[in-house]
Design an enzyme around this catalytic site. Structure first.
Site, PDB file in Angstrom:
ATOM      1  N   GLU A 194       0.855  -1.204   0.000  1.00 48.49           N
ATOM      2  CA  GLU A 194       0.000   0.000   0.000  1.00 48.49           C
ATOM      3  C   GLU A 194       0.884   1.245   0.000  1.00 48.49           C
ATOM      4  O   GLU A 194       1.917   1.284   0.685  1.00 48.49           O
ATOM      5  CB  GLU A 194      -0.888   0.030   1.246  1.00 48.49           C
ATOM      6  N   LYS A 239     -22.233  -6.949   1.915  1.00 45.01           N
ATOM      7  CA  LYS A 239     -21.341  -6.173   1.032  1.00 45.01           C
ATOM      8  C   LYS A 239     -20.734  -7.087  -0.036  1.00 45.01           C
ATOM      9  O   LYS A 239     -20.678  -6.724  -1.211  1.00 45.01           O
ATOM     10  CB  LYS A 239     -20.246  -5.502   1.894  1.00 45.01           C
TER      11      LYS A 239
HETATM   12  P1  FAD Z   1     -18.573  -0.368   5.547  1.00 53.92           P
HETATM   13  O1  FAD Z   1     -18.396  -1.654   4.850  1.00 53.92           O
HETATM   14  O2  FAD Z   1     -19.714   0.504   5.129  1.00 53.92           O
HETATM   15  O3  FAD Z   1     -18.703  -0.692   7.112  1.00 53.92           O
HETATM   16  C1  FAD Z   1     -18.625   0.347   8.087  1.00 53.92           C
HETATM   17  C2  FAD Z   1     -19.487  -0.004   9.298  1.00 53.92           C
HETATM   18  O4  FAD Z   1     -20.867   0.004   8.913  1.00 53.92           O
HETATM   19  C3  FAD Z   1     -19.222  -1.394   9.855  1.00 53.92           C
HETATM   20  O5  FAD Z   1     -19.397  -1.345  11.247  1.00 53.92           O
HETATM   21  C4  FAD Z   1     -20.294  -2.248   9.203  1.00 53.92           C
HETATM   22  O6  FAD Z   1     -20.591  -3.419   9.965  1.00 53.92           O
HETATM   23  C5  FAD Z   1     -21.459  -1.262   9.168  1.00 53.92           C
HETATM   24  N1  FAD Z   1     -22.416  -1.520   8.078  1.00 53.92           N
HETATM   25  C6  FAD Z   1     -22.124  -1.873   6.807  1.00 53.92           C
HETATM   26  N2  FAD Z   1     -23.241  -1.998   6.074  1.00 53.92           N
HETATM   27  C7  FAD Z   1     -24.289  -1.699   6.919  1.00 53.92           C
HETATM   28  C8  FAD Z   1     -25.700  -1.629   6.762  1.00 53.92           C
HETATM   29  N3  FAD Z   1     -26.276  -1.909   5.596  1.00 53.92           N
HETATM   30  N4  FAD Z   1     -26.452  -1.262   7.845  1.00 53.92           N
HETATM   31  C9  FAD Z   1     -25.863  -0.965   9.030  1.00 53.92           C
HETATM   32  N5  FAD Z   1     -24.521  -1.026   9.241  1.00 53.92           N
HETATM   33  C10 FAD Z   1     -23.754  -1.384   8.196  1.00 53.92           C
HETATM   34  N6  FAD Z   1     -10.095   5.111   4.603  1.00 53.92           N
HETATM   35  C11 FAD Z   1      -9.855   6.170   3.781  1.00 53.92           C
HETATM   36  O7  FAD Z   1     -10.329   7.281   4.055  1.00 53.92           O
HETATM   37  N7  FAD Z   1      -9.070   6.047   2.658  1.00 53.92           N
HETATM   38  C12 FAD Z   1      -8.531   4.858   2.294  1.00 53.92           C
HETATM   39  O8  FAD Z   1      -7.839   4.771   1.272  1.00 53.92           O
HETATM   40  C13 FAD Z   1      -8.761   3.716   3.139  1.00 53.92           C
HETATM   41  N8  FAD Z   1      -8.254   2.502   2.827  1.00 53.92           N
HETATM   42  C14 FAD Z   1      -8.545   1.408   3.611  1.00 53.92           C
HETATM   43  C15 FAD Z   1      -8.054   0.151   3.241  1.00 53.92           C
HETATM   44  C16 FAD Z   1      -8.319  -0.977   4.024  1.00 53.92           C
HETATM   45  C17 FAD Z   1      -7.796  -2.334   3.597  1.00 53.92           C
HETATM   46  C18 FAD Z   1      -9.089  -0.837   5.222  1.00 53.92           C
HETATM   47  C19 FAD Z   1      -9.351  -2.035   6.089  1.00 53.92           C
HETATM   48  C20 FAD Z   1      -9.582   0.404   5.593  1.00 53.92           C
HETATM   49  C21 FAD Z   1      -9.331   1.541   4.795  1.00 53.92           C
HETATM   50  N9  FAD Z   1      -9.829   2.813   5.119  1.00 53.92           N
HETATM   51  C22 FAD Z   1      -9.583   3.895   4.304  1.00 53.92           C
HETATM   52  C23 FAD Z   1     -10.621   3.003   6.350  1.00 53.92           C
HETATM   53  C24 FAD Z   1     -12.142   2.818   6.106  1.00 53.92           C
HETATM   54  O9  FAD Z   1     -12.627   3.840   5.268  1.00 53.92           O
HETATM   55  C25 FAD Z   1     -12.827   2.854   7.480  1.00 53.92           C
HETATM   56  O10 FAD Z   1     -12.477   1.738   8.249  1.00 53.92           O
HETATM   57  C26 FAD Z   1     -14.332   3.063   7.481  1.00 53.92           C
HETATM   58  O11 FAD Z   1     -14.729   3.401   8.797  1.00 53.92           O
HETATM   59  C27 FAD Z   1     -15.154   1.842   7.059  1.00 53.92           C
HETATM   60  O12 FAD Z   1     -15.080   1.618   5.722  1.00 53.92           O
HETATM   61  P2  FAD Z   1     -15.741   0.288   5.081  1.00 53.92           P
HETATM   62  O13 FAD Z   1     -15.600   0.417   3.631  1.00 53.92           O
HETATM   63  O14 FAD Z   1     -15.242  -0.925   5.740  1.00 53.92           O
HETATM   64  O15 FAD Z   1     -17.301   0.545   5.502  1.00 53.92           O
END
Ligand code: FAD
Length: 288
Positions: free
Chosen positions: A17, A164
């Site tokens: 990364e 998802k």
């Molecule tokens: P989601 O999949 O939407 O999940 C977030 C939360 O919402 C979880 O608790 C999940 O259980 C809950 N949830 C999901 N769907 C629902 C639903 N339908 N109803 C109710 N609750 C739900 N951040 C950045 O800003 N830039 C980056 O480039 C970046 N890269 C990352 C790369 C990796 C590999 C990882 C692990 C994280 C990265 N992050 C980045 C951080 C990430 O944006 C955060 O962790 C964020 O808080 C969650 O993103 P997510 O896509 O997992 O969200």
């Protein structure tokens, strides 16, 4: 090349990364970092996206540099603070630039953030759906072996992860973790839940004591006793801490691979020497 093909065709993958700079005048420094990292021949390189979604162009520019150096790029994309129109324009640009791989993310919720209207996203799954409908992209998503901090429980978190994945994900990359047992348990729970796409294990080499606080804040991850001892002993000695951090990450990867986990992603913190040292420590193992 699509990352799904890389994961299918290679027995072992080790990816890196990289994050773009905050200011445009530092972009050439980051490109140099990319060139140095490319020398270690990672399976692909992911490029992060600014949390507020304001620097999409930075991610595009660095992803292009990755591809120009003969390495497949994975562009991260967050949706929380974007509108659907803005996401569409980023996807148009990436499609035109030949970017084929996207890590579809929600982004962290800024303090005091109020969800504005239906033009905005609530969860990453909504972004996955939009990218999938457009077609042409290989799509990855994030997952959390130690449970996402916003989730009320492990059960709820894995249920949302399954939803998802069903929206059209091709692979998952985990948040950093330092205890492999946590990862193995998570992988088993995913299989029980019917999540059977490749899961790439995210490894963060901790090479200085300051990184530790930040890593815990970001991920809520726990450190095993063995690692706490390393910090206690070497945390005040930067050179020793760096060496110990590289060896710990390398050993963690070897243990993962020995237990059948063949896809690893290294959170390099833009340090080509650290990434290169880990790759050297794995040279025969990767090609075994
Ligand atoms: P989601 O999949 O939407 O999940 C977030 C939360 O919402 C979880 O608790 C999940 O259980 C809950 N949830 C999901 N769907 C629902 C639903 N339908 N109803 C109710 N609750 C739900 N951040 C950045 O800003 N830039 C980056 O480039 C970046 N890269 C990352 C790369 C990796 C590999 C990882 C692990 C994280 C990265 N992050 C980045 C951080 C990430 O944006 C955060 O962790 C964020 O808080 C969650 O993103 P997510 O896509 O997992 O969200």
């Amino acid at each position: 090349m699509k990352i799904s093909e890389i994961l299918k065709n290679r027995r072992v993958t080790v990816s890196f990364e990289v994050f773009p700079p905050k200011e445009w005048d530092k972009i050439e420094n980051t490109k140099k970092t990319v060139r140095e990292m490319a020398e270690s021949k990672p399976s692909f390189m992911s490029v992060t996206y600014g949390a507020a979604g304001t620097r999409a162009g930075f991610t595009t520019e660095i992803a292009r540099e990755v591809e120009n150096n003969g390495v497949t790029a994975l562009s991260h994309l967050t949706c929380l603070t974007s509108t659907k129109d803005k996401i569409d324009s980023v996807l148009d640009e990436w499609q035109a630039s030949g970017i084929e791989n996207i890590l579809a993310l929600r982004g962290d919720i800024p303090e005091g953030f109020v969800f504005p209207d239906e033009q905005h996203f609530h969860h990453a799954c909504e972004l996955v759906k939009i990218i999938k409908e457009r077609g042409g992209f290989c799509i990855g998503g994030a997952c959390y072996p130690e449970v996402h901090p916003d989730s009320a429980s492990r059960v709820e978190d894995i249920q949302h992860l399954k939803e998802k994945v069903d929206c059209g994900l091709d692979f998952l990359t985990t948040q950093m973790f330092f205890d492999n047992e946590v990862f193995f348990r998570f992988k088993e729970n995913c299989l029980i839940k019917g999540i059977d796409i490749p899961i790439i294990a995210g490894i963060m080499p901790i090479t200085n004591a300051n990184q530790i606080k930040r890593s815990v804040e970001l991920s809520g991850c726990k450190f095993p006793k063995k690692f706490e001892k390393i910090i206690e002993r070497f945390g005040d000695n930067p050179k020793a801490m760096k060496q110990a951090g590289i060896v710990y990450a390398t050993e963690q990867i070897i243990d993962l691979m020995a237990n059948g986990q063949n896809n690893i992603h290294i959170y390099t913190m833009n340090k080509p020497d650290v990434a290169g040292s880990i790759m050297k420590g794995l040279s025969e193992i990767i090609n075994e």
